[in-house]
Design a protein around this motif. Structure first.
Motif, PDB file in Angstrom:
ATOM      1  N   THR A   1       0.759  -1.215  -0.011  1.00 46.97           N
ATOM      2  CA  THR A   1       0.569   0.182  -0.584  1.00 46.97           C
ATOM      3  C   THR A   1       1.388   1.821  -0.048  1.00 46.97           C
ATOM      4  OG1 THR A   1      -2.034  -1.608   1.505  1.00 46.97           O
ATOM      5  CG2 THR A   1      -2.104   0.880   1.004  1.00 46.97           C
ATOM      6  N   ARG A   2       1.687   1.777   0.907  1.00 51.15           N
ATOM      7  CA  ARG A   2       2.710   2.296   0.798  1.00 51.15           C
ATOM      8  C   ARG A   2       3.402   2.497   0.036  1.00 51.15           C
ATOM      9  NH1 ARG A   2       2.426   6.742   4.849  1.00 51.15           N
ATOM     10  NH2 ARG A   2       1.659   5.235   6.789  1.00 51.15           N
ATOM     11  N   ALA A   3       4.025   1.593  -1.189  1.00 53.91           N
ATOM     12  CA  ALA A   3       4.755   1.412  -2.246  1.00 53.91           C
ATOM     13  C   ALA A   3       3.700   2.864  -3.324  1.00 53.91           C
ATOM     14  CB  ALA A   3       5.063   0.725  -2.868  1.00 53.91           C
ATOM     15  N   LEU A   4       2.315   1.851  -3.613  1.00 51.61           N
ATOM     16  CA  LEU A   4       1.552   2.204  -4.327  1.00 51.61           C
ATOM     17  C   LEU A   4       1.482   4.087  -3.987  1.00 51.61           C
ATOM     18  CD1 LEU A   4      -1.306  -0.606  -4.459  1.00 51.61           C
ATOM     19  CD2 LEU A   4       1.053   0.269  -6.335  1.00 51.61           C
ATOM     20  N   ASP A   5       1.393   4.005  -2.850  1.00 59.61           N
ATOM     21  CA  ASP A   5       0.906   6.117  -2.224  1.00 59.61           C
ATOM     22  C   ASP A   5       2.428   6.413  -2.758  1.00 59.61           C
ATOM     23  OD1 ASP A   5      -0.881   8.006  -1.089  1.00 59.61           O
ATOM     24  OD2 ASP A   5       1.361   8.022   0.090  1.00 59.61           O
ATOM     25  N   VAL A   6       3.390   5.476  -2.923  1.00 57.75           N
ATOM     26  CA  VAL A   6       4.616   6.147  -3.313  1.00 57.75           C
ATOM     27  C   VAL A   6       4.314   6.516  -4.711  1.00 57.75           C
ATOM     28  CG1 VAL A   6       7.102   6.044  -4.025  1.00 57.75           C
ATOM     29  CG2 VAL A   6       5.705   6.018  -1.158  1.00 57.75           C
ATOM     30  N   MET A   7       4.069   6.074  -5.568  1.00 54.76           N
ATOM     31  CA  MET A   7       4.571   5.725  -6.761  1.00 54.76           C
ATOM     32  C   MET A   7       3.119   6.974  -7.316  1.00 54.76           C
ATOM     33  SD  MET A   7       5.453   2.630  -8.018  1.00 54.76           S
ATOM     34  CE  MET A   7       4.560   0.835  -7.191  1.00 54.76           C
ATOM     35  N   ILE A   8       2.021   6.401  -7.384  1.00 57.71           N
ATOM     36  CA  ILE A   8       1.535   7.050  -7.873  1.00 57.71           C
ATOM     37  C   ILE A   8       0.865   8.876  -7.352  1.00 57.71           C
ATOM     38  CG2 ILE A   8      -1.453   7.584  -7.525  1.00 57.71           C
ATOM     39  CD1 ILE A   8      -1.923   3.809  -6.998  1.00 57.71           C
ATOM     40  N   GLY A   9       1.413   9.139  -5.694  1.00 62.08           N
ATOM     41  CA  GLY A   9       1.436   9.908  -5.228  1.00 62.08           C
ATOM     42  C   GLY A   9       2.233  11.158  -6.641  1.00 62.08           C
ATOM     43  N   GLU A  10       3.570  10.233  -6.435  1.00 59.09           N
ATOM     44  CA  GLU A  10       5.204  11.187  -7.332  1.00 59.09           C
ATOM     45  C   GLU A  10       4.182  10.806  -8.959  1.00 59.09           C
ATOM     46  OE1 GLU A  10       8.337  12.277  -8.807  1.00 59.09           O
ATOM     47  OE2 GLU A  10       7.701  12.021  -7.065  1.00 59.09           O
ATOM     48  N   LEU A  11       3.814  10.548 -10.094  1.00 58.44           N
ATOM     49  CA  LEU A  11       3.201  10.594 -10.880  1.00 58.44           C
ATOM     50  C   LEU A  11       1.995  11.645 -11.067  1.00 58.44           C
ATOM     51  CD1 LEU A  11       2.701   7.006 -12.061  1.00 58.44           C
ATOM     52  CD2 LEU A  11       4.495   8.123 -12.973  1.00 58.44           C
ATOM     53  N   TRP A  12       1.009  11.928 -10.231  1.00 64.65           N
ATOM     54  CA  TRP A  12       0.173  12.872 -10.167  1.00 64.65           C
ATOM     55  C   TRP A  12       1.073  14.578  -9.533  1.00 64.65           C
ATOM     56  CZ3 TRP A  12      -4.732  13.332 -10.880  1.00 64.65           C
ATOM     57  CH2 TRP A  12      -5.181  14.762 -10.679  1.00 64.65           C
ATOM     58  N   SER A  13       1.788  14.008  -8.601  1.00 63.36           N
ATOM     59  CA  SER A  13       2.667  15.923  -8.868  1.00 63.36           C
ATOM     60  C   SER A  13       3.561  15.634 -10.352  1.00 63.36           C
ATOM     61  CB  SER A  13       3.542  15.302  -6.998  1.00 63.36           C
ATOM     62  OG  SER A  13       4.306  16.027  -7.589  1.00 63.36           O
ATOM     63  N   GLN A  14       4.040  15.014 -11.313  1.00 62.98           N
ATOM     64  CA  GLN A  14       4.610  15.495 -12.146  1.00 62.98           C
ATOM     65  C   GLN A  14       3.829  15.321 -13.199  1.00 62.98           C
ATOM     66  OE1 GLN A  14       7.507  11.836 -13.670  1.00 62.98           O
ATOM     67  NE2 GLN A  14       8.352  11.970 -11.748  1.00 62.98           N
ATOM     68  N   ARG A  15       2.557  15.116 -12.698  1.00 68.37           N
ATOM     69  CA  ARG A  15       1.187  15.387 -14.103  1.00 68.37           C
ATOM     70  C   ARG A  15       0.729  16.873 -13.765  1.00 68.37           C
ATOM     71  NH1 ARG A  15      -4.400  15.466 -13.821  1.00 68.37           N
ATOM     72  NH2 ARG A  15      -5.397  15.133 -15.565  1.00 68.37           N
ATOM     73  N   LYS A  16       0.945  16.980 -12.163  1.00 69.28           N
ATOM     74  CA  LYS A  16       0.140  18.318 -11.692  1.00 69.28           C
ATOM     75  C   LYS A  16       1.272  19.750 -12.318  1.00 69.28           C
ATOM     76  CE  LYS A  16      -1.175  21.424  -7.411  1.00 69.28           C
ATOM     77  NZ  LYS A  16      -1.070  21.054  -6.066  1.00 69.28           N
ATOM     78  N   VAL A  17       2.755  19.522 -11.425  1.00 67.33           N
ATOM     79  CA  VAL A  17       3.072  20.252 -12.439  1.00 67.33           C
ATOM     80  C   VAL A  17       2.946  20.460 -13.632  1.00 67.33           C
ATOM     81  CG1 VAL A  17       5.978  21.081 -12.404  1.00 67.33           C
ATOM     82  CG2 VAL A  17       5.162  19.821 -10.862  1.00 67.33           C
ATOM     83  N   LYS A  18       2.865  20.317 -13.748  1.00 69.65           N
ATOM     84  CA  LYS A  18       2.807  20.036 -15.648  1.00 69.65           C
ATOM     85  C   LYS A  18       1.562  20.665 -16.334  1.00 69.65           C
ATOM     86  CE  LYS A  18       5.131  15.657 -17.654  1.00 69.65           C
ATOM     87  NZ  LYS A  18       5.359  14.644 -18.323  1.00 69.65           N
ATOM     88  N   ARG A  19       0.200  20.574 -15.658  1.00 71.89           N
ATOM     89  CA  ARG A  19      -1.178  21.063 -15.926  1.00 71.89           C
ATOM     90  C   ARG A  19      -1.081  22.309 -15.382  1.00 71.89           C
ATOM     91  NH1 ARG A  19      -4.617  18.261 -17.856  1.00 71.89           N
ATOM     92  NH2 ARG A  19      -6.714  19.226 -17.054  1.00 71.89           N
ATOM     93  N   VAL A  20       0.014  22.931 -14.327  1.00 65.39           N
ATOM     94  CA  VAL A  20      -0.284  23.921 -13.718  1.00 65.39           C
ATOM     95  C   VAL A  20       0.481  25.032 -14.490  1.00 65.39           C
ATOM     96  CG1 VAL A  20       0.528  25.352 -11.960  1.00 65.39           C
ATOM     97  CG2 VAL A  20      -0.268  23.165 -11.231  1.00 65.39           C
ATOM     98  N   GLY A  21       1.856  23.978 -15.307  1.00 62.57           N
ATOM     99  CA  GLY A  21       2.926  25.241 -16.230  1.00 62.57           C
ATOM    100  C   GLY A  21       2.140  25.336 -17.044  1.00 62.57           C
ATOM    101  N   SER A  22       1.382  24.889 -17.507  1.00 64.27           N
ATOM    102  CA  SER A  22       0.617  25.189 -18.510  1.00 64.27           C
ATOM    103  C   SER A  22      -0.509  25.201 -18.345  1.00 64.27           C
ATOM    104  CB  SER A  22       0.377  23.436 -20.005  1.00 64.27           C
ATOM    105  OG  SER A  22      -0.389  22.869 -19.334  1.00 64.27           O
TER     106      SER A  22
END
Length: 484
Positions: free
Chosen positions: A177-198
């Motif tokens: 569960t913790r590993a999934l939270d880390v991986m999904i959280g990192e992917l969502w964070s990168q997506r957020k940076v891109k979408r906020v930037g654009s």
């Protein structure tokens, strides 16, 4: 809050660490923390049990003297195949194996960047440490995971032990569960940076970010409560017992719900089950026909209220009040106890507020669970689905319980955002455990070990590079433990 107080970098522990070589300090912290976390709850339970027994009448002596139980708990935590040794082996292997791996990659994989070499060294060292440390725990026998099967032999029929795997399943699911939270959280964070930037970050994205943790919690609670009603064996015994205490439900009502689910009780059909709830009718002074599925189609909702009257709304409010007081009497002493290290008026005020909020959350959880059942049985279900006998059977065979399970978890919105993620990540492994067998064939144990090792490697690697990505108390705790 309690976990925050268990930080291994307290002043006393830090002073003791000075005599430990720097390379072994993470191992030392891990063992101390593992020992405290494994023996602490058992010591608290022993103390509370001892105090309650002292209130009994003279002559009712406890079966086991207090000092012997205390010694057994303290000694048991020191055994080799226990959690403290597991923690030390996991952290020790993860930190001590990194240096030889880094030297190996520097020599034979020089084309990789230093960051990649360090990341790979962390992952592999943690993977190996996690694999063998979990094997250490799994090597300890448990009577709950051994069956004796009769077999024919040339000398006669004998019983041979059949060992099952699965005693470390909760720990493995926690890591996954913790590993999934880390991986999904990192992917969502990168997506957020891109979408906020654009400039494409939308209100829908914001809603998803805000409701992700409450959704995880509510979905997990729905699975757990469903299992508690229909398949309680899929939950750990202690967890099952705690839910039973909080829910304060008549066991005969639970049995009736299960028998409705599995077809043993059928409305309008004599199946010999009337005696079950007729006994409940006698206890609560209701007409005996209330408990007869041939005469009562469906069972009156008053039976779900268990003595609080016919009003579903009044029952929900009364559940909220009673559950709040029950939880507050538990949370407040614990939170006040934690303030003794640094007592102040502000600390006491915060302890009272925190206890009140957590109690309101738990009270609302229980009230929503019961009111969800009532909504489906009485308020909304019959108007939408109809009132025929087959529909009534369908409602009481799972729809009403499903509605209660779906609603109750959203009480987490009462808690602050920081607590929501901790609660969500706490219940998620237990929810996953309800979907998997508690025991399985020993030959398949390598799959669990592999999942644990890979997941732990992901989490530890992330702690070394982005400790903030491992959310909640666990991230802070691991960062403190693994630091040199």
């Amino acid at each position: 809050m309690a976990m925050q107080k268990l930080s291994p970098r307290s002043s006393r522990t830090t002073s003791i660490e000075q005599v430990v070589p720097p390379a072994l300090r993470p191992v030392f912290r891990a063992y101390i923390l593992g020992y405290a976390s494994s023996t602490g709850p058992r010591l608290l339970t022993l103390l509370l049990t001892h105090l309650s027994r002292r209130r009994k009448k003279a002559g009712e002596q406890p079966e086991d003297p207090f000092h012997l139980s205390l010694f057994r708990i303290l000694k048991g935590g020191l055994e080799f195949q226990r959690f403290p040794t597991f923690c030390a082996a996991l952290v020790g292997g993860s930190t001590l194996l990194q240096l030889p791996f880094r030297r190996f990659f520097a020599t034979f994989a020089a084309k990789l960047s230093r960051v990649a070499q360090l990341r790979l060294a962390r992952w592999l060292s943690t993977f190996i440490a996690a694999w063998f440390s979990l094997k250490l725990l799994q090597s300890k026998d448990s009577d709950a995971f051994v069956d004796y099967v009769a077999q024919d032999t040339p000398t006669g029929r004998v019983e041979r032990p059949l060992r099952w795997a699965g005693r470390t399943m909760d720990l493995s699911l926690f890591a996954v569960t913790r590993a999934l939270d880390v991986m999904i959280g990192e992917l969502w964070s990168q997506r957020k940076v891109k979408r906020v930037g654009s400039g494409k970050w939308s209100k829908l994205d914001l809603i998803i970010s805000t409701l992700a943790d409450p959704w995880i919690f509510s979905t997990s609670c729905a699975l757990i409560m469903w299992a508690w009603i229909y398949t309680p064996d899929r939950l750990p015994r202690s967890y099952n017992k705690w839910i039973k205490s909080a829910a304060a439900v008549d066991q005969r009502l639970l049995i009736a719900l299960r028998r409705c689910r599995f077809g043993e009780i059928k409305y309008g059909v004599e199946t010999g089950q009337a005696h079950l709830l007729e006994g409940m009718c006698r206890s609560y002074h209701w007409p005996l026909e209330y408990g007869d599925p041939v005469k009562s189609i469906p069972y009156p909702c008053e039976m779900v209220h268990m003595g609080t009257g016919k009003s579903c709304e009044y029952h929900a409010v009364s559940r909220l009040g009673r559950s709040f007081l029950w939880a507050f009497s538990t949370y407040l002493p614990l939170n006040l106890l934690l303030t003794l290290r640094n007592p102040s008026k502000r600390a006491i005020t915060n302890a009272v507020k925190s206890s009140a909020r957590s109690s309101a959350f738990l009270g609302t959880f229980i009230a929503l669970f019961y009111y969800g059942i009532c909504l489906t049985r009485t308020r909304i279900g019959p108007r939408v689905l109809g009132t025929s006998t087959p529909v009534r059977q369908k409602i009481d065979s799972g729809l009403c319980v499903g509605a209660g399970c779906t609603l109750c978890g959203w009480s987490i919105l009462i808690e602050n955002a920081g607590r929501r993620k901790d609660f969500g990540l706490f219940v998620a492994p237990r929810a996953l455990a309800t979907l998997l067998p508690r025991r399985y064939l020993m030959e398949d144990q390598w799959k669990e070990t592999l999942a644990f090792a890979m997941s732990t490697a992901v989490v530890f690697t992330c702690v070394g590079e982005k400790p903030e990505r491992v959310r909640g108390v666990l991230g802070k705790l691991l960062h403190e433990v693994l630091s040199q």
